[in-house]
Design a protein around this motif. Structure first.
Motif, short mmCIF file in Angstrom:
data_model
loop_
_atom_site.label_atom_id
_atom_site.label_comp_id
_atom_site.label_asym_id
_atom_site.label_seq_id
_atom_site.Cartn_x
_atom_site.Cartn_y
_atom_site.Cartn_z
N ARG A 59 0.82 -1.22 0.00
CA ARG A 59 0.00 0.00 0.00
C ARG A 59 0.85 1.26 0.00
O ARG A 59 0.44 2.30 -0.50
N GLU A 60 2.05 1.16 0.56
CA GLU A 60 2.91 2.33 0.67
C GLU A 60 3.99 2.32 -0.41
O GLU A 60 3.91 3.03 -1.39
N GLY A 61 5.02 1.50 -0.23
CA GLY A 61 6.16 1.54 -1.14
C GLY A 61 5.82 1.14 -2.56
O GLY A 61 6.14 1.85 -3.52
N PHE A 62 5.16 -0.01 -2.72
CA PHE A 62 4.85 -0.47 -4.08
C PHE A 62 3.88 0.48 -4.77
O PHE A 62 3.97 0.71 -5.98
N ALA A 63 2.94 1.01 -4.00
CA ALA A 63 1.93 1.90 -4.58
C ALA A 63 2.37 3.36 -4.59
O ALA A 63 1.62 4.22 -5.06
N GLU A 64 3.56 3.63 -4.09
CA GLU A 64 4.05 5.01 -3.96
C GLU A 64 3.03 5.88 -3.24
O GLU A 64 2.75 7.00 -3.63
N PHE A 65 2.43 5.29 -2.18
CA PHE A 65 1.45 5.95 -1.33
C PHE A 65 0.20 6.41 -2.10
O PHE A 65 -0.47 7.35 -1.71
N GLN A 66 -0.10 5.69 -3.16
CA GLN A 66 -1.34 5.91 -3.91
C GLN A 66 -2.06 4.57 -4.05
O GLN A 66 -2.21 4.03 -5.15
N PRO A 67 -2.53 4.00 -2.92
CA PRO A 67 -3.09 2.65 -2.95
C PRO A 67 -4.36 2.53 -3.79
O PRO A 67 -4.60 1.48 -4.41
N ARG A 68 -5.17 3.58 -3.84
CA ARG A 68 -6.39 3.49 -4.66
C ARG A 68 -6.05 3.36 -6.14
O ARG A 68 -6.67 2.59 -6.87
N GLN A 69 -5.04 4.11 -6.56
CA GLN A 69 -4.62 4.02 -7.96
C GLN A 69 -4.04 2.64 -8.25
O GLN A 69 -4.30 2.05 -9.30
N MET A 70 -3.26 2.12 -7.31
CA MET A 70 -2.69 0.80 -7.53
C MET A 70 -3.78 -0.26 -7.57
O MET A 70 -3.72 -1.19 -8.39
N ALA A 71 -4.78 -0.15 -6.70
CA ALA A 71 -5.89 -1.10 -6.73
C ALA A 71 -6.61 -1.07 -8.08
O ALA A 71 -6.98 -2.11 -8.63
N ALA A 72 -6.78 0.14 -8.63
CA ALA A 72 -7.41 0.25 -9.94
C ALA A 72 -6.53 -0.37 -11.03
O ALA A 72 -7.04 -1.06 -11.93
N ASN A 73 -5.22 -0.16 -10.93
CA ASN A 73 -4.30 -0.76 -11.92
C ASN A 73 -4.32 -2.28 -11.85
O ASN A 73 -4.32 -2.97 -12.88
N ILE A 74 -4.36 -2.82 -10.62
CA ILE A 74 -4.41 -4.27 -10.45
C ILE A 74 -5.71 -4.82 -11.03
O ILE A 74 -5.73 -5.88 -11.67
N ALA A 75 -6.81 -4.10 -10.82
CA ALA A 75 -8.10 -4.54 -11.38
C ALA A 75 -8.03 -4.62 -12.90
O ALA A 75 -8.52 -5.59 -13.51
N ASP A 76 -7.42 -3.63 -13.52
CA ASP A 76 -7.27 -3.65 -14.99
C ASP A 76 -6.40 -4.82 -15.43
O ASP A 76 -6.70 -5.49 -16.43
N MET A 77 -5.30 -5.08 -14.70
CA MET A 77 -4.42 -6.19 -15.05
C MET A 77 -5.13 -7.53 -14.89
O MET A 77 -4.97 -8.44 -15.72
N ARG A 78 -5.95 -7.66 -13.85
CA ARG A 78 -6.66 -8.92 -13.62
C ARG A 78 -7.70 -9.14 -14.73
O ARG A 78 -7.89 -10.28 -15.19
N THR A 79 -8.33 -8.08 -15.16
CA THR A 79 -9.27 -8.21 -16.29
C THR A 79 -8.53 -8.68 -17.53
O THR A 79 -8.99 -9.59 -18.24
N GLY A 80 -7.36 -8.10 -17.79
CA GLY A 80 -6.58 -8.52 -18.94
C GLY A 80 -6.15 -9.96 -18.83
O GLY A 80 -6.19 -10.71 -19.82
N TYR A 81 -5.77 -10.39 -17.62
CA TYR A 81 -5.36 -11.78 -17.44
C TYR A 81 -6.55 -12.72 -17.65
O TYR A 81 -6.41 -13.77 -18.29
N ALA A 82 -7.71 -12.35 -17.12
CA ALA A 82 -8.90 -13.20 -17.26
C ALA A 82 -9.29 -13.38 -18.72
O ALA A 82 -9.70 -14.46 -19.15
#
Length: 311
Positions: free
Chosen positions: A148-171
């Motif tokens: 939530r902090e380091g990986f997301a560069e303290f922008q966890p909501r944006q990272m959650a949205a990016n992960i959602a897009d990646m999971r859609t692409g994987y599916a």
């Protein structure tokens, strides 16, 4: 000297590959205390959790089981390179299950140790699995906080949205997924050229990307579309109430960006354990505690007596 036996046992729907580190003059008819050793994120059983800590504990008379995480190393599970905290913690529970089937292990004297992410996974497992009687975290990192902090560069909501897009692409196209990411630069030189100055990133790269720590299954990579579960995870949830076993937390005095120093003090203060100790190895960093002789030796002068007392 201790010896190593390769074993496999069943997890949910796949096999776990593990190494049993056995004490010198191991006697199958004797009864031993046992310890589960859990490797860091992006690591494997042949690295620090195995060739440093499991070996030292086996040399001290314990049976030590070091497993490759599900979806990683030689263990089964598809797709590969998933880092899911819930499954990593479940791996520890299955390791305890396996140890309790061995006739030479005292089922009531099983402890656990983990390094980096494995340290926090070990703590989380102990919160709800009280078959674990004593716990040691070596420079443990709370992966949920880190992502939530380091990986997301303290922008966890944006990272959650990016992960959602990646999971859609994987599916929609799993065979064409390109979201597997190496968590580290290819070399220390490349890291410095990119302007990276954080001690943890530089020292992690030096450990994992050189002969110092490099092993074939230490991939340091992660399928990012499957990291959503980590975004809402916290290693220390309910520690005040349910973490009652003896606890030893080992950290270096030199803080880095992965946050082991702050996480160590946090769990030490929050744990409900009547017996808890924090060991600050002065003058050393997170990755010094992976394999550097002096800080590891200093840590083990406290860890081995701790396990001997409580197991």
């Amino acid at each position: 000297m201790s010896s190593i036996q390769s074993v496999r046992y069943r997890n949910f729907g796949w096999d776990i590959a593990a190494d049993l580190h056995l004490p010198e003059n191991f006697d199958v008819s004797a009864i031993y205390p046992a310890i589960v050793s859990t490797h860091p994120i992006g690591s494997c059983k042949e690295q620090t959790a195995g060739n440093i800590y499991a070996k030292a504990l086996a040399d001290a008379g314990f049976v030590v089981l070091v497993h490759d995480a599900s979806f990683q190393g030689e263990s089964g599970g598809e797709p590969r390179n998933i880092e899911d905290p819930g499954i990593r913690v479940s791996d520890i529970r299955f390791a305890v299950d396996y140890l309790q089937t061995l006739p030479y292990v005292d089922a009531q004297r099983i402890g656990a140790i983990g390094v980096c992410g494995g340290g926090a996974y070990t703590i989380h497992a102990a919160i709800t699995d009280h078959r674990l009687k004593a716990i040691t975290s070596i420079t443990g990192v709370n992966y949920g906080r880190l992502i939530r902090e380091g990986f997301a560069e303290f922008q966890p909501r944006q990272m959650a949205a990016n992960i959602a897009d990646m999971r859609t692409g994987y599916a929609q196209s799993p065979s064409g997924s390109t979201d597997a990411a190496d968590l580290l630069p290819p070399s220390v030189e490349a890291a410095k050229a990119a302007g990276i100055t954080d001690i943890d990133v530089l020292e992690a790269t030096e450990y994992y990307k050189t002969e110092r720590g490099q092993k074939p299954n230490g991939k340091t990579s992660q399928l990012m579309s499957f990291t959503g579960a980590a975004m809402g995870w916290d290693a220390f949830t309910n520690a005040e109430v349910l973490l009652t076993q003896p606890l030893m937390v080992v950290i270096g005095s030199k803080p880095g960006g992965f946050g082991a120093y702050q996480d160590g003090w946090e769990i030490y203060s929050r744990a409900g354990s009547e017996h808890k100790e924090i060991v600050v190895v002065d003058g050393y960093s997170h990755y010094d505690l992976y394999d550097r002789a002096e800080p590891v030796a200093e840590a083990m002068t406290r860890v081995i007596p701790f396990f001997k007392e409580h197991l």
